[in-house]
Design a protein around this motif. Structure first.
Motif, PDB file in Angstrom:
ATOM      1  N   THR A 111       0.828  -1.203   0.000  1.00 16.29           N
ATOM      2  CA  THR A 111       0.000   0.000   0.000  1.00 16.29           C
ATOM      3  C   THR A 111       0.863   1.254   0.000  1.00 16.29           C
ATOM      4  OG1 THR A 111      -1.743  -1.195   1.160  1.00 16.29           O
ATOM      5  CG2 THR A 111      -1.826   1.211   1.244  1.00 16.29           C
ATOM      6  N   GLU A 112       1.826   1.323   0.914  1.00 14.45           N
ATOM      7  CA  GLU A 112       2.643   2.529   1.063  1.00 14.45           C
ATOM      8  C   GLU A 112       3.558   2.778  -0.133  1.00 14.45           C
ATOM      9  OE1 GLU A 112       4.538   2.006   4.866  1.00 14.45           O
ATOM     10  OE2 GLU A 112       2.676   2.423   5.955  1.00 14.45           O
ATOM     11  N   SER A 113       3.953   1.725  -0.841  1.00 17.97           N
ATOM     12  CA  SER A 113       4.843   1.874  -1.995  1.00 17.97           C
ATOM     13  C   SER A 113       4.114   2.375  -3.238  1.00 17.97           C
ATOM     14  CB  SER A 113       5.505   0.532  -2.318  1.00 17.97           C
ATOM     15  OG  SER A 113       4.550  -0.374  -2.859  1.00 17.97           O
ATOM     16  N   GLY A 114       2.781   2.323  -3.211  1.00 20.72           N
ATOM     17  CA  GLY A 114       2.001   2.732  -4.376  1.00 20.72           C
ATOM     18  C   GLY A 114       1.639   1.580  -5.296  1.00 20.72           C
ATOM     19  N   LEU A 115       2.093   0.364  -4.994  1.00 20.68           N
ATOM     20  CA  LEU A 115       1.764  -0.770  -5.856  1.00 20.68           C
ATOM     21  C   LEU A 115       0.263  -1.066  -5.869  1.00 20.68           C
ATOM     22  CD1 LEU A 115       4.758  -3.161  -5.159  1.00 20.68           C
ATOM     23  CD2 LEU A 115       4.134  -2.152  -7.361  1.00 20.68           C
TER      24      LEU A 115
ATOM     25  N   ARG B 256      -5.405   1.006 -10.828  1.00 17.86           N
ATOM     26  CA  ARG B 256      -5.518   1.824 -12.046  1.00 17.86           C
ATOM     27  C   ARG B 256      -5.435   0.992 -13.321  1.00 17.86           C
ATOM     28  NH1 ARG B 256      -2.000   5.254  -9.044  1.00 17.86           N
ATOM     29  NH2 ARG B 256      -0.241   4.408 -10.210  1.00 17.86           N
ATOM     30  N   GLU B 257      -5.060  -0.273 -13.222  1.00 19.24           N
ATOM     31  CA  GLU B 257      -4.929  -1.095 -14.421  1.00 19.24           C
ATOM     32  C   GLU B 257      -6.291  -1.309 -15.083  1.00 19.24           C
ATOM     33  OE1 GLU B 257      -1.532  -4.228 -14.473  1.00 19.24           O
ATOM     34  OE2 GLU B 257      -2.534  -4.380 -12.524  1.00 19.24           O
TER      35      GLU B 257
ATOM     36  N   LEU C 107      -7.069  -9.959 -16.432  1.00 18.15           N
ATOM     37  CA  LEU C 107      -6.198 -10.628 -15.468  1.00 18.15           C
ATOM     38  C   LEU C 107      -4.892 -11.066 -16.126  1.00 18.15           C
ATOM     39  CD1 LEU C 107      -5.676 -11.753 -12.651  1.00 18.15           C
ATOM     40  CD2 LEU C 107      -6.946 -13.811 -13.328  1.00 18.15           C
ATOM     41  N   ASP C 108      -4.979 -11.597 -17.338  1.00 21.25           N
ATOM     42  CA  ASP C 108      -3.773 -11.997 -18.070  1.00 21.25           C
ATOM     43  C   ASP C 108      -2.853 -10.805 -18.306  1.00 21.25           C
ATOM     44  OD1 ASP C 108      -4.724 -14.600 -18.149  1.00 21.25           O
ATOM     45  OD2 ASP C 108      -5.392 -14.472 -20.245  1.00 21.25           O
ATOM     46  N   ALA C 109      -3.424  -9.665 -18.670  1.00 21.47           N
ATOM     47  CA  ALA C 109      -2.618  -8.456 -18.884  1.00 21.47           C
ATOM     48  C   ALA C 109      -1.943  -8.030 -17.578  1.00 21.47           C
ATOM     49  CB  ALA C 109      -3.492  -7.331 -19.442  1.00 21.47           C
ATOM     50  N   HIS C 110      -2.656  -8.125 -16.479  1.00 25.30           N
ATOM     51  CA  HIS C 110      -2.069  -7.803 -15.162  1.00 25.30           C
ATOM     52  C   HIS C 110      -0.883  -8.720 -14.873  1.00 25.30           C
ATOM     53  CE1 HIS C 110      -1.571  -7.117 -10.916  1.00 25.30           C
ATOM     54  NE2 HIS C 110      -1.958  -8.353 -10.633  1.00 25.30           N
ATOM     55  N   HIS C 111      -1.041 -10.015 -15.141  1.00 30.96           N
ATOM     56  CA  HIS C 111       0.043 -10.970 -14.871  1.00 30.96           C
ATOM     57  C   HIS C 111       1.274 -10.701 -15.738  1.00 30.96           C
ATOM     58  CE1 HIS C 111      -2.870 -14.048 -12.953  1.00 30.96           C
ATOM     59  NE2 HIS C 111      -2.392 -13.204 -12.072  1.00 30.96           N
TER      60      HIS C 111
ATOM     61  N   LEU D 160       4.249  -4.662 -12.968  1.00 33.93           N
ATOM     62  CA  LEU D 160       3.987  -4.698 -11.530  1.00 33.93           C
ATOM     63  C   LEU D 160       4.242  -6.073 -10.930  1.00 33.93           C
ATOM     64  CD1 LEU D 160       0.649  -2.667 -11.437  1.00 33.93           C
ATOM     65  CD2 LEU D 160       2.957  -1.854 -10.912  1.00 33.93           C
ATOM     66  N   MET D 161       4.035  -7.123 -11.702  1.00 33.96           N
ATOM     67  CA  MET D 161       4.131  -8.477 -11.152  1.00 33.96           C
ATOM     68  C   MET D 161       5.512  -8.813 -10.587  1.00 33.96           C
ATOM     69  SD  MET D 161       1.192  -9.707 -10.908  1.00 33.96           S
ATOM     70  CE  MET D 161       1.662 -11.337 -10.390  1.00 33.96           C
ATOM     71  N   PRO D 162       6.617  -8.479 -11.257  1.00 35.46           N
ATOM     72  CA  PRO D 162       7.916  -8.760 -10.645  1.00 35.46           C
ATOM     73  C   PRO D 162       8.131  -8.003  -9.334  1.00 35.46           C
ATOM     74  CG  PRO D 162       8.179  -8.348 -12.991  1.00 35.46           C
ATOM     75  CD  PRO D 162       6.751  -8.011 -12.641  1.00 35.46           C
TER      76      PRO D 162
END
Length: 99
Positions: free
Chosen positions: A24-28, A34-35, A65-69, A73-75
């Motif tokens: 949360t604090e890192s902005g992730l 926002r995705e 969901l596939d685009a998110h993966h 951000l995922m790494p």
């Protein structure tokens, strides 16, 4: 079809809650929200298990969901999960459209 994913992050000595706080604090968390196609991303804390955090993650459809993966951000999320030595359990729910 809309998808909801329950991700259970379990650690030791409060590490799961520290993970959620840093996400949360890192902005992730804000970046995931926002995705395109994200319909919900929220952490919850089970009262009976202080070492687990539940993430309820909702997406418009499988393509979102596939685009998110595949996103950058995922790494970053995986690195934080590794940093806190968390175990992960996943449940997936598909919503039916009723008309």
């Amino acid at each position: 079809m809309p998808l909801t994913i329950h991700l259970y992050y379990t650690g030791r000595k409060g590490s799961a809650r520290q993970f959620a706080r840093e996400m949360t604090e890192s902005g992730l968390v804000a970046a995931v929200r926002r995705e395109e196609g994200n319909e919900g991303y929220a952490y919850f804390f089970p009262m009976e298990d202080e070492e687990t955090v539940l993430l309820i993650d909702s997406w418009r459809d499988q393509a979102a969901l596939d685009a998110h993966h595949k996103s950058d951000l995922m790494p970053q999320i995986a690195a934080l999960r590794d940093k806190y030595h968390l175990r992960l359990r996943v449940e997936r729910y598909v919503s039916e459209q009723v008309e």
